[in-house]
Design an enzyme around this catalytic site. Structure first.
Site, PDB file in Angstrom:
ATOM      1  CE1 TYR A  73      36.472  19.385  57.169  1.00 29.78           C
ATOM      2  CE2 TYR A  73      36.056  17.634  58.755  1.00 29.78           C
ATOM      3  CZ  TYR A  73      36.113  18.073  57.447  1.00 29.78           C
ATOM      4  OH  TYR A  73      35.810  17.215  56.420  1.00 29.78           O
ATOM      5  CG  PHE A 125      10.114  17.898  45.276  1.00 29.09           C
ATOM      6  CD1 PHE A 125       9.292  18.795  44.613  1.00 29.09           C
ATOM      7  CD2 PHE A 125      11.491  18.052  45.157  1.00 29.09           C
ATOM      8  CE1 PHE A 125       9.829  19.815  43.848  1.00 29.09           C
ATOM      9  CE2 PHE A 125      12.034  19.076  44.401  1.00 29.09           C
ATOM     10  CZ  PHE A 125      11.206  19.958  43.739  1.00 29.09           C
ATOM     11  CG  ASP A 126      10.121  17.285  40.652  1.00 31.84           C
ATOM     12  OD1 ASP A 126       9.094  17.272  41.352  1.00 31.84           O
ATOM     13  OD2 ASP A 126      10.336  18.110  39.764  1.00 31.84           O
ATOM     14  CG  ASP A 216      10.139  16.311  51.755  1.00 29.98           C
ATOM     15  OD1 ASP A 216      10.469  17.359  52.353  1.00 29.98           O
ATOM     16  OD2 ASP A 216      10.306  16.159  50.534  1.00 29.98           O
ATOM     17  CB  ALA A 218      10.482  21.221  52.404  1.00 25.36           C
ATOM     18  CE  LYS A 259      11.983  23.845  48.768  1.00 30.32           C
ATOM     19  NZ  LYS A 259      13.175  23.069  48.367  1.00 30.32           N
ATOM     20  CG  HIS A 453      11.251  20.366  34.185  1.00 33.00           C
ATOM     21  ND1 HIS A 453      11.612  19.254  34.901  1.00 33.00           N
ATOM     22  CD2 HIS A 453      10.885  21.280  35.090  1.00 33.00           C
ATOM     23  CE1 HIS A 453      11.462  19.502  36.196  1.00 33.00           C
ATOM     24  NE2 HIS A 453      11.033  20.723  36.337  1.00 33.00           N
TER      25      HIS A 453
HETATM   26  N1  F0G Z   1      11.223  18.169  49.161  1.00 36.54           N
HETATM   27  C1  F0G Z   1      10.309  19.062  48.751  1.00 36.54           C
HETATM   28  C2  F0G Z   1       8.892  18.906  49.179  1.00 36.54           C
HETATM   29  C3  F0G Z   1      10.698  20.118  47.927  1.00 36.54           C
HETATM   30  O1  F0G Z   1       9.780  20.989  47.512  1.00 36.54           O
HETATM   31  C4  F0G Z   1      12.055  20.225  47.547  1.00 36.54           C
HETATM   32  C5  F0G Z   1      12.515  21.316  46.687  1.00 36.54           C
HETATM   33  C6  F0G Z   1      12.972  19.270  48.010  1.00 36.54           C
HETATM   34  C7  F0G Z   1      12.518  18.258  48.823  1.00 36.54           C
HETATM   35  C8  F0G Z   1      14.430  19.314  47.636  1.00 36.54           C
HETATM   36  O2  F0G Z   1      15.081  20.269  48.374  1.00 36.54           O
HETATM   37  O3  F0G Z   1      15.845  21.952  46.686  1.00 36.54           O
HETATM   38  O4  F0G Z   1      16.768  21.927  49.003  1.00 36.54           O
HETATM   39  O5  F0G Z   1      17.379  20.162  47.409  1.00 36.54           O
HETATM   40  N2  F0G Z   1      11.740  22.058  46.069  1.00 36.54           N
HETATM   41  C9  F0G Z   1      12.074  23.231  45.274  1.00 36.54           C
HETATM   42  C10 F0G Z   1      10.859  23.725  44.570  1.00 36.54           C
HETATM   43  C11 F0G Z   1      13.301  23.152  44.446  1.00 36.54           C
HETATM   44  O6  F0G Z   1      11.009  24.627  43.713  1.00 36.54           O
HETATM   45  O7  F0G Z   1       9.754  23.276  44.853  1.00 36.54           O
HETATM   46  P1  F0G Z   1      16.333  21.125  47.831  1.00 36.54           P
END
Ligand code: F0G
Length: 463
Positions: A73, A125-126, A216, A218, A259, A453
């Site tokens: 843990y 990102f969203d 960020d 990713a 990613k 969406h």
């Molecule tokens: N930041 C970026 C640039 C991303 O593209 C994503 C996720 C996230 C943060 C969030 O990360 O999914 O691990 O919680 N992008 C995916 C996409 C879902 O389809 O572009 P997560």
């Protein structure tokens, strides 16, 4: 003209069968899904390019590493293996795992943002945007203007406009800007890279004002690969060296490890100082789990540590970026309007130019998703009005500047033949584009700001 293709730098050891559903099955599947690509079952899809997130193939070394998971843990060996990999590859002394990228965002923004704050970005990102709103803050897009023009060629369309950033700091002041963040590569703007020179400029501005810079990260390895290919001063450096130099510009990073780090689940926050790291721990423990596992199993941490080492392999990256570019070239030859140059993880089709006769209010990017699925059982996703249109204070709908359709390429998963099939299918749809004369309206629609969406039901109507 199509550049020389790079053959796959791997051979296939385990096979996952996929089948092509016939035309009737596809129509049935579309109805069951309420014409929303998120509603399709995986078995309804032949080639699934919905996302590059968590959908890649692990290496045999990663599968072997799973067996080494220490499931204690607190203080598990697997955490320390991750910490070593983060130090070696990224140079950060502190890391805390989270279950995925948005969980890292929840922790960072929940810890640092207060009501009325403003967070300058290239483009968030969203989910990042959502977490900022959720904590009472507001993201501010400071990306260069070229990012909004799909047809314009620019090597680093993800760059921050330094004048816009300086103006934001002058307007809101350090008190209302707890951090600046740059997304590498810029997913929301077409997977476009940010140059090292630009990151250094952003970093200088932030230091001068005493504001921490977060990335960020990713798709940080893909970003580093683009820097090597396109930034003169970095040509003789390795991708690994460029990645380290990129990280050196930042105080901390959030990462969706689904990613570039090549795992199916996982995220992390890496930071340079103990003070910053400690800021995050209470919220990690509240939302994710104890600070040395953060919602992941020990085995996940092992696979991630190995994935971080693999993501800077230049043969792998040359194939990956080359494969995405190849798809872009094939589509371009067929006349299909795409965001250029090709992004690192995905090709974005300009749905507004593909279907100029379908108004943005009728969701052309999502009509395109349906038509491409109909034609070849391929799943991509619309990223336009359906995802991003929002009413202003008076109720007037503000439409996004871009109406895009995304084909995200899974890492180490599909062959170049799959890619050719995708391109042929889409070119076939393009040839019959004038005969597509319908729009989409919303049926059931959840009251979920910015996330509609994923869950909305759609109904076609004749135009
Ligand atoms: N930041 C970026 C640039 C991303 O593209 C994503 C996720 C996230 C943060 C969030 O990360 O999914 O691990 O919680 N992008 C995916 C996409 C879902 O389809 O572009 P997560």
């Amino acid at each position: 003209m199509v550049e020389r293709i790079m053959p796959e730098p791997f051979r296939i050891k385990m096979v996952e069968s996929v089948r092509v559903p016939d035309k009737n099955e596809r129509e049935e599947a579309l109805k069951r899904a309420h014409f929303n690509m998120f509603g399709l079952r995986s078995q309804d899809v032949y080639i699934d390019l919905l996302t590059d997130s968590g959908t890649g193939a692990m290496s045999k070394q990663q599968w072997a590493a799973l067996m080494m998971g220490d499931e204690a843990y607190a203080g598990a060996d697997s955490y320390f293996h991750l910490k070593e990999a983060v130090k070696d590859i990224l140079g950060f002394d502190y890391v805390v795992p989270t279950h995925q990228g948005r969980a890292a965002e929840n922790v960072v923004f929940g810890s640092l943002v207060k009501k009325g704050d403003v967070i300058p970005f290239n483009m968030p990102f969203d989910t990042t945007r959502g977490h900022i709103f959720n904590n009472g803050g507001e993201p501010l897009d400071c990306v260069i203007d070229e990012a909004y023009r799909p047809e314009v060629q620019h090597p680093f369309k993800g760059n921050v406009d330094i004048d816009k950033l300086e103006a934001a700091i002058a307007k809101y002041g350090k008190e209302r800007i707890p951090l600046v963040m740059v997304t590498i590569t810029n997913n929301s703007g077409g997977g476009q890279p940010v140059s090292l020179e630009n990151l250094r400029q952003v970093s200088d501005v932030c230091r001068r004002h005493g504001i921490p810079l977060f990335l960020d990260a990713a798709r940080m390895a893909e970003n580093a690969y683009f820097i090597k290919a396109r930034e003169e001063a970095c040509r003789d450096l390795s991708v690994a060296q460029i990645l380290k130099a990129t990280m050196d510009t930042a105080d901390a990073i959030t990462v969706s490890c689904k990613k570039d780090p090549l795992v199916n689940i996982g995220g992390m926050i890496c930071s340079r100082t103990e003070e910053l790291h400690n800021t995050f721990l209470p919220r990690v423990i509240l939302f994710e789990g104890y600070a040395t596992y953060g919602g992941l199993a020990g085995r996940d941490l092992e696979a991630l540590a190995q994935g971080l080492r693999e993501m800077v392999d230049e043969q792998y990256l040359a194939h990956r970026i080359g494969q995405v570019r190849y798809l872009g070239e094939l589509l371009g030859e067929g006349g299909v309007p795409c965001v250029t140059p090709a992004g690192g993880h995905a090709i974005f089709i300009d749905a507004a130019a593909f279907f100029p006769h379908i108004p943005q209010s009728a969701y052309p990017a999502d009509v395109l998703s349906i038509e491409i699925y109909r034609e070849g059982a391929i799943r991509g996703i619309g990223l336009g009005a359906l995802a991003f249109a929002t009413p202003d204070e008076t109720g007037k709908i503000i439409y996004p500047k871009l109406e895009l359709y995304r084909l995200a390429i899974n890492r180490r998963t599909y062959t170049n033949h799959h890619i050719q099939f995708v391109a042929q299918t889409i070119v076939d749809v393009y040839r019959r584009r004038d005969s597509v004369r319908y729009g989409l309206r919303e049926g059931y629609s959840p009251a979920l700001k910015g996330m509609k969406h994923f869950l909305v039901h759609l109904e076609p109507y004749d135009l």
